[in-house]
Design a protein around this motif. Structure first.
Motif, PDB file in Angstrom:
ATOM      1  N   ARG A 305       9.824 -17.406   3.324  1.00 16.40           N
ATOM      2  CA  ARG A 305       8.972 -17.994   4.607  1.00 16.40           C
ATOM      3  C   ARG A 305       7.631 -18.007   4.298  1.00 16.40           C
ATOM      4  NH1 ARG A 305       7.086 -16.975   9.330  1.00 16.40           N
ATOM      5  NH2 ARG A 305       7.009 -14.726   9.395  1.00 16.40           N
ATOM      6  N   LEU A 306       7.056 -16.716   3.902  1.00 19.43           N
ATOM      7  CA  LEU A 306       5.785 -16.510   4.103  1.00 19.43           C
ATOM      8  C   LEU A 306       4.905 -17.187   2.826  1.00 19.43           C
ATOM      9  CD1 LEU A 306       5.727 -12.703   5.065  1.00 19.43           C
ATOM     10  CD2 LEU A 306       4.866 -14.682   6.474  1.00 19.43           C
ATOM     11  N   TYR A 307       5.588 -17.283   1.610  1.00 21.68           N
ATOM     12  CA  TYR A 307       4.955 -17.738   0.255  1.00 21.68           C
ATOM     13  C   TYR A 307       5.665 -18.793  -0.293  1.00 21.68           C
ATOM     14  CZ  TYR A 307       3.433 -12.898   1.177  1.00 21.68           C
ATOM     15  OH  TYR A 307       2.913 -11.804   1.963  1.00 21.68           O
ATOM     16  N   GLY A 308       6.898 -18.947   0.098  1.00 24.89           N
ATOM     17  CA  GLY A 308       7.730 -19.784  -1.101  1.00 24.89           C
ATOM     18  C   GLY A 308       8.148 -19.340  -2.303  1.00 24.89           C
ATOM     19  N   ASN A 309       8.854 -19.996  -2.979  1.00 25.66           N
ATOM     20  CA  ASN A 309       9.574 -19.426  -4.267  1.00 25.66           C
ATOM     21  C   ASN A 309       8.195 -19.587  -5.331  1.00 25.66           C
ATOM     22  OD1 ASN A 309      10.531 -18.873  -6.830  1.00 25.66           O
ATOM     23  ND2 ASN A 309      12.285 -20.282  -6.456  1.00 25.66           N
ATOM     24  N   MET A 310       7.735 -18.248  -5.713  1.00 28.79           N
ATOM     25  CA  MET A 310       6.794 -18.156  -6.765  1.00 28.79           C
ATOM     26  C   MET A 310       7.107 -17.890  -8.059  1.00 28.79           C
ATOM     27  SD  MET A 310       4.326 -16.145  -4.418  1.00 28.79           S
ATOM     28  CE  MET A 310       5.728 -15.143  -3.708  1.00 28.79           C
ATOM     29  N   SER A 311       8.475 -18.397  -8.496  1.00 30.63           N
ATOM     30  CA  SER A 311       9.087 -18.196  -9.658  1.00 30.63           C
ATOM     31  C   SER A 311       9.032 -16.750  -9.891  1.00 30.63           C
ATOM     32  CB  SER A 311       8.266 -19.020 -10.918  1.00 30.63           C
ATOM     33  OG  SER A 311       9.332 -18.853 -11.979  1.00 30.63           O
ATOM     34  N   SER A 312       8.788 -16.073 -11.223  1.00 30.45           N
ATOM     35  CA  SER A 312       9.019 -14.853 -11.763  1.00 30.45           C
ATOM     36  C   SER A 312       8.386 -14.011 -10.613  1.00 30.45           C
ATOM     37  CB  SER A 312       8.536 -14.740 -13.047  1.00 30.45           C
ATOM     38  OG  SER A 312       7.270 -14.974 -13.135  1.00 30.45           O
ATOM     39  N   ALA A 313       7.423 -14.297 -10.120  1.00 29.66           N
ATOM     40  CA  ALA A 313       6.766 -13.333  -9.332  1.00 29.66           C
ATOM     41  C   ALA A 313       7.156 -12.696  -7.850  1.00 29.66           C
ATOM     42  CB  ALA A 313       5.033 -13.663  -9.001  1.00 29.66           C
ATOM     43  N   THR A 314       8.297 -13.737  -7.376  1.00 24.90           N
ATOM     44  CA  THR A 314       8.628 -13.445  -6.182  1.00 24.90           C
ATOM     45  C   THR A 314       9.479 -12.393  -6.049  1.00 24.90           C
ATOM     46  OG1 THR A 314       9.028 -15.991  -6.506  1.00 24.90           O
ATOM     47  CG2 THR A 314       9.406 -15.180  -4.234  1.00 24.90           C
ATOM     48  N   VAL A 315      10.312 -11.881  -6.684  1.00 24.66           N
ATOM     49  CA  VAL A 315      10.922 -10.690  -6.505  1.00 24.66           C
ATOM     50  C   VAL A 315      10.158  -9.453  -6.406  1.00 24.66           C
ATOM     51  CG1 VAL A 315      11.822 -10.119  -8.731  1.00 24.66           C
ATOM     52  CG2 VAL A 315      13.239  -9.570  -7.205  1.00 24.66           C
ATOM     53  N   LEU A 316       8.812  -9.614  -7.239  1.00 26.40           N
ATOM     54  CA  LEU A 316       8.135  -8.507  -7.226  1.00 26.40           C
ATOM     55  C   LEU A 316       7.456  -8.240  -5.827  1.00 26.40           C
ATOM     56  CD1 LEU A 316       6.557  -8.855 -10.777  1.00 26.40           C
ATOM     57  CD2 LEU A 316       8.531  -7.623 -10.077  1.00 26.40           C
ATOM     58  N   TYR A 317       7.322  -9.535  -5.160  1.00 25.52           N
ATOM     59  CA  TYR A 317       6.865  -9.458  -3.738  1.00 25.52           C
ATOM     60  C   TYR A 317       7.658  -8.783  -2.774  1.00 25.52           C
ATOM     61  CZ  TYR A 317       2.635 -12.581  -4.405  1.00 25.52           C
ATOM     62  OH  TYR A 317       1.506 -13.009  -4.908  1.00 25.52           O
ATOM     63  N   VAL A 318       8.926  -8.876  -2.992  1.00 23.19           N
ATOM     64  CA  VAL A 318      10.219  -8.374  -2.293  1.00 23.19           C
ATOM     65  C   VAL A 318      10.198  -6.846  -2.691  1.00 23.19           C
ATOM     66  CG1 VAL A 318      12.503  -8.277  -1.805  1.00 23.19           C
ATOM     67  CG2 VAL A 318      11.347 -10.293  -2.361  1.00 23.19           C
ATOM     68  N   LEU A 319       9.783  -6.447  -3.974  1.00 23.86           N
ATOM     69  CA  LEU A 319       9.875  -5.070  -4.273  1.00 23.86           C
ATOM     70  C   LEU A 319       8.724  -4.369  -3.456  1.00 23.86           C
ATOM     71  CD1 LEU A 319      10.829  -2.723  -6.072  1.00 23.86           C
ATOM     72  CD2 LEU A 319       9.409  -3.820  -8.002  1.00 23.86           C
ATOM     73  N   GLU A 320       7.569  -5.183  -3.445  1.00 23.87           N
ATOM     74  CA  GLU A 320       6.399  -4.389  -2.975  1.00 23.87           C
ATOM     75  C   GLU A 320       6.668  -3.992  -1.358  1.00 23.87           C
ATOM     76  OE1 GLU A 320       1.853  -5.301  -1.912  1.00 23.87           O
ATOM     77  OE2 GLU A 320       3.245  -6.841  -1.344  1.00 23.87           O
ATOM     78  N   ARG A 321       7.230  -4.854  -0.688  1.00 26.53           N
ATOM     79  CA  ARG A 321       7.625  -4.683   0.845  1.00 26.53           C
ATOM     80  C   ARG A 321       8.385  -3.284   0.777  1.00 26.53           C
ATOM     81  NH1 ARG A 321       7.214  -9.155   4.200  1.00 26.53           N
ATOM     82  NH2 ARG A 321       8.746  -8.246   5.480  1.00 26.53           N
ATOM     83  N   PHE A 322       9.557  -3.006  -0.228  1.00 29.59           N
ATOM     84  CA  PHE A 322      10.162  -1.670  -0.297  1.00 29.59           C
ATOM     85  C   PHE A 322       9.254  -0.582  -0.701  1.00 29.59           C
ATOM     86  CE2 PHE A 322      13.415  -4.913  -0.008  1.00 29.59           C
ATOM     87  CZ  PHE A 322      14.322  -4.268   0.910  1.00 29.59           C
ATOM     88  N   MET A 323       8.332  -1.005  -1.727  1.00 28.20           N
ATOM     89  CA  MET A 323       7.554   0.316  -2.272  1.00 28.20           C
ATOM     90  C   MET A 323       6.502   0.770  -0.923  1.00 28.20           C
ATOM     91  SD  MET A 323       8.147   0.850  -5.463  1.00 28.20           S
ATOM     92  CE  MET A 323       6.534   1.768  -6.248  1.00 28.20           C
ATOM     93  N   GLU A 324       6.344   0.020   0.064  1.00 24.62           N
ATOM     94  CA  GLU A 324       5.328   0.541   1.019  1.00 24.62           C
ATOM     95  C   GLU A 324       6.032   1.162   2.109  1.00 24.62           C
ATOM     96  OE1 GLU A 324       3.242  -3.345   1.856  1.00 24.62           O
ATOM     97  OE2 GLU A 324       1.974  -2.997   0.235  1.00 24.62           O
ATOM     98  N   ARG A 325       7.275   1.275   1.810  1.00 21.20           N
ATOM     99  CA  ARG A 325       7.948   1.649   3.183  1.00 21.20           C
ATOM    100  C   ARG A 325       8.244   3.182   3.329  1.00 21.20           C
ATOM    101  NH1 ARG A 325      12.044  -2.834   3.694  1.00 21.20           N
ATOM    102  NH2 ARG A 325      10.592  -4.153   4.654  1.00 21.20           N
ATOM    103  N   GLY A 326       7.952   4.094   2.522  1.00 28.28           N
ATOM    104  CA  GLY A 326       8.335   5.349   2.431  1.00 28.28           C
ATOM    105  C   GLY A 326       9.775   5.447   2.526  1.00 28.28           C
ATOM    106  N   ILE A 327      10.796   5.189   1.523  1.00 26.72           N
ATOM    107  CA  ILE A 327      12.010   5.227   1.539  1.00 26.72           C
ATOM    108  C   ILE A 327      12.301   6.592   1.146  1.00 26.72           C
ATOM    109  CG2 ILE A 327      13.991   4.300   0.300  1.00 26.72           C
ATOM    110  CD1 ILE A 327      12.516   1.558   0.514  1.00 26.72           C
ATOM    111  N   PRO A 328      13.404   7.090   1.884  1.00 26.91           N
ATOM    112  CA  PRO A 328      14.090   8.572   1.733  1.00 26.91           C
ATOM    113  C   PRO A 328      14.328   8.829   0.288  1.00 26.91           C
ATOM    114  CG  PRO A 328      14.866   7.615   3.809  1.00 26.91           C
ATOM    115  CD  PRO A 328      14.346   6.715   3.246  1.00 26.91           C
ATOM    116  N   GLU A 329      14.226   9.970  -0.195  1.00 28.64           N
ATOM    117  CA  GLU A 329      14.920  10.386  -1.479  1.00 28.64           C
ATOM    118  C   GLU A 329      16.300  10.054  -1.536  1.00 28.64           C
ATOM    119  OE1 GLU A 329      14.412  14.278  -4.205  1.00 28.64           O
ATOM    120  OE2 GLU A 329      12.652  13.765  -2.779  1.00 28.64           O
ATOM    121  N   GLY A 330      16.856   9.784  -2.830  1.00 25.80           N
ATOM    122  CA  GLY A 330      18.238   9.516  -2.965  1.00 25.80           C
ATOM    123  C   GLY A 330      18.818   8.256  -2.698  1.00 25.80           C
ATOM    124  N   GLU A 331      18.113   7.419  -1.972  1.00 27.80           N
ATOM    125  CA  GLU A 331      18.373   5.963  -1.649  1.00 27.80           C
ATOM    126  C   GLU A 331      18.329   4.836  -2.907  1.00 27.80           C
ATOM    127  OE1 GLU A 331      17.177   4.264   2.221  1.00 27.80           O
ATOM    128  OE2 GLU A 331      17.922   5.952   3.338  1.00 27.80           O
TER     129      GLU A 331
END
Length: 351
Positions: A305-331
């Motif tokens: 919605r925010l950026y469209g499909n930026m080919s190879s880079a797009t999944v890394l944008y999704v990954l960045e959202r998770f990296m910024e979240r402080g996800i509990p250990e073991g997940e």
């Protein structure tokens, strides 16, 4: 010994940005000579693409000008160097890494042509060391963000105490074909945007971040016709078969379950789905498949919605959202993307 950690993900966006509703008048102008029914259909595709806005390496007016392949590729080369250097600098600064501590550099792009490849320019721009190992990944389309992670993991798995940067820069707007009225061109124009991302990975003992547990590619037999580019005198012409979502559905159980089992996991143990947003239809298809397994891909939909499909880079944008979240250990998180070949690529990570 497997100790690959994802240390940092950074993103950088090109300077031009337009909401989809602002792009529609340009589309209408472009389709002036076409029949009414066709025009209505194309506008509907843009309106229903689930992309609210997108960024570009050139102003929208330039995208709709009949420039030659050479002119568009020249813009691609100039802007790719700029965005690549900017996103690598940002990632290194965020991780407090000095450029000369990088042992490997992988660059990913399929939306233009340049030799030497982007990594050579980044070595000079950032002052990387003279024996840095470089790997350009150029013809794997949307799947290449994860391909890059797979290659990075394989480098690091066999080399302890090393650092690697994966830089993905894509500009699908540079591939837009003004004289191509095929559905593939319409759909790609409606879903694609430009962007750059960088992932830093390390096999150092003290590195901090989610660990790569396993990775694998899955190749669909005799499916090279489903997705890709034809190189024409006007540039890179999109190939996008409408059967892609159906083909994914057919193979989905074989793509997900054996891979997770192989690494001692299962869909019930995967807490986060980090899926490449190929387009509204593919997102809906995968959402239904994962929905049946009790999972959601909200972040994937939001990145589209925010950026469209930026080919190879797009999944890394999704990954960045998770990296910024402080996800509990073991997940655990499952990264998944599809691309030309036709192939599915997967990486399993654990925080």
């Amino acid at each position: 010994m497997n100790n690959t950690k994802i240390v940092k993900v950074a993103k950088v966006l090109p300077e031009y940005c337009r909401d989809t509703k602002e792009i529609l008048p340009f589309v209408e102008l472009w389709l002036q000579g076409q029949e009414e029914r066709f025009k209505r259909k194309v506008i509907k595709i843009f309106e229903g693409a689930a992309v609210d806005k997108r960024y570009g390496i050139m102003p929208i007016e330039e995208v709709f000008l009949a420039t030659s392949f050479e002119e568009k590729n020249t813009i691609y080369v100039r802007e790719t160097k700029k965005l690549g250097a900017e996103v690598l600098r940002k990632a290194l600064s965020d991780a407090h890494w000095k450029p000369e501590t990088l042992d490997y550099i992988i660059t990913v792009s399929c939306t233009g042509i340049m030799i030497p490849s982007l990594d050579a320019y980044l070595i000079n721009a950032l002052g990387l060391k003279q024996d840095v190992v470089r790997l350009p990944v150029t013809e794997m389309g949307c799947a290449a963000g994860i391909s890059g992670l797979i290659y990075a993991h394989n480098f690091l798995k066999s080399n302890p105490d090393k650092r690697i940067a994966l830089v993905a820069v894509e500009s699908p707007t540079a591939t837009f074909q003004l004289n191509d009225y095929s559905m593939a061109n319409m759909v790609s124009a409606a879903i694609f945007g430009d962007g750059a991302a960088c992932v830093l990975l390390s096999s150092e003992e003290e590195a901090f971040g989610p660990k790569i547990i396993g990775e694998e590619m899955y190749h669909f037999k005799d499916a090279t016709h489903l997705m890709g580019f034809d190189l024409t005198n006007h540039g890179l012409k999109m190939i996008l078969d409408p059967l892609v979502p159906e083909t994914i559905t057919e193979h989905f159980p074989m793509i997900v379950h054996p891979f997770l089992e192989k690494h001692g996991s299962g869909i019930d143990k995967v807490d986060h789905l980090i899926f490449h947003p190929g387009g509204r239809k593919i997102v809906q298809t995968v959402e239904e498949l994962f929905g049946k397994l009790g999972k959601n891909i909200d972040d994937t939909r939001e990145v589209l919605r925010l950026y469209g499909n930026m080919s190879s880079a797009t999944v890394l944008y999704v990954l960045e959202r998770f990296m910024e979240r402080g996800i509990p250990e073991g997940e655990q998180g499952l990264l998944l993307s599809f691309g030309p070949g036709f192939s599915a690529q997967r990486v399993l990570i654990e925080w």
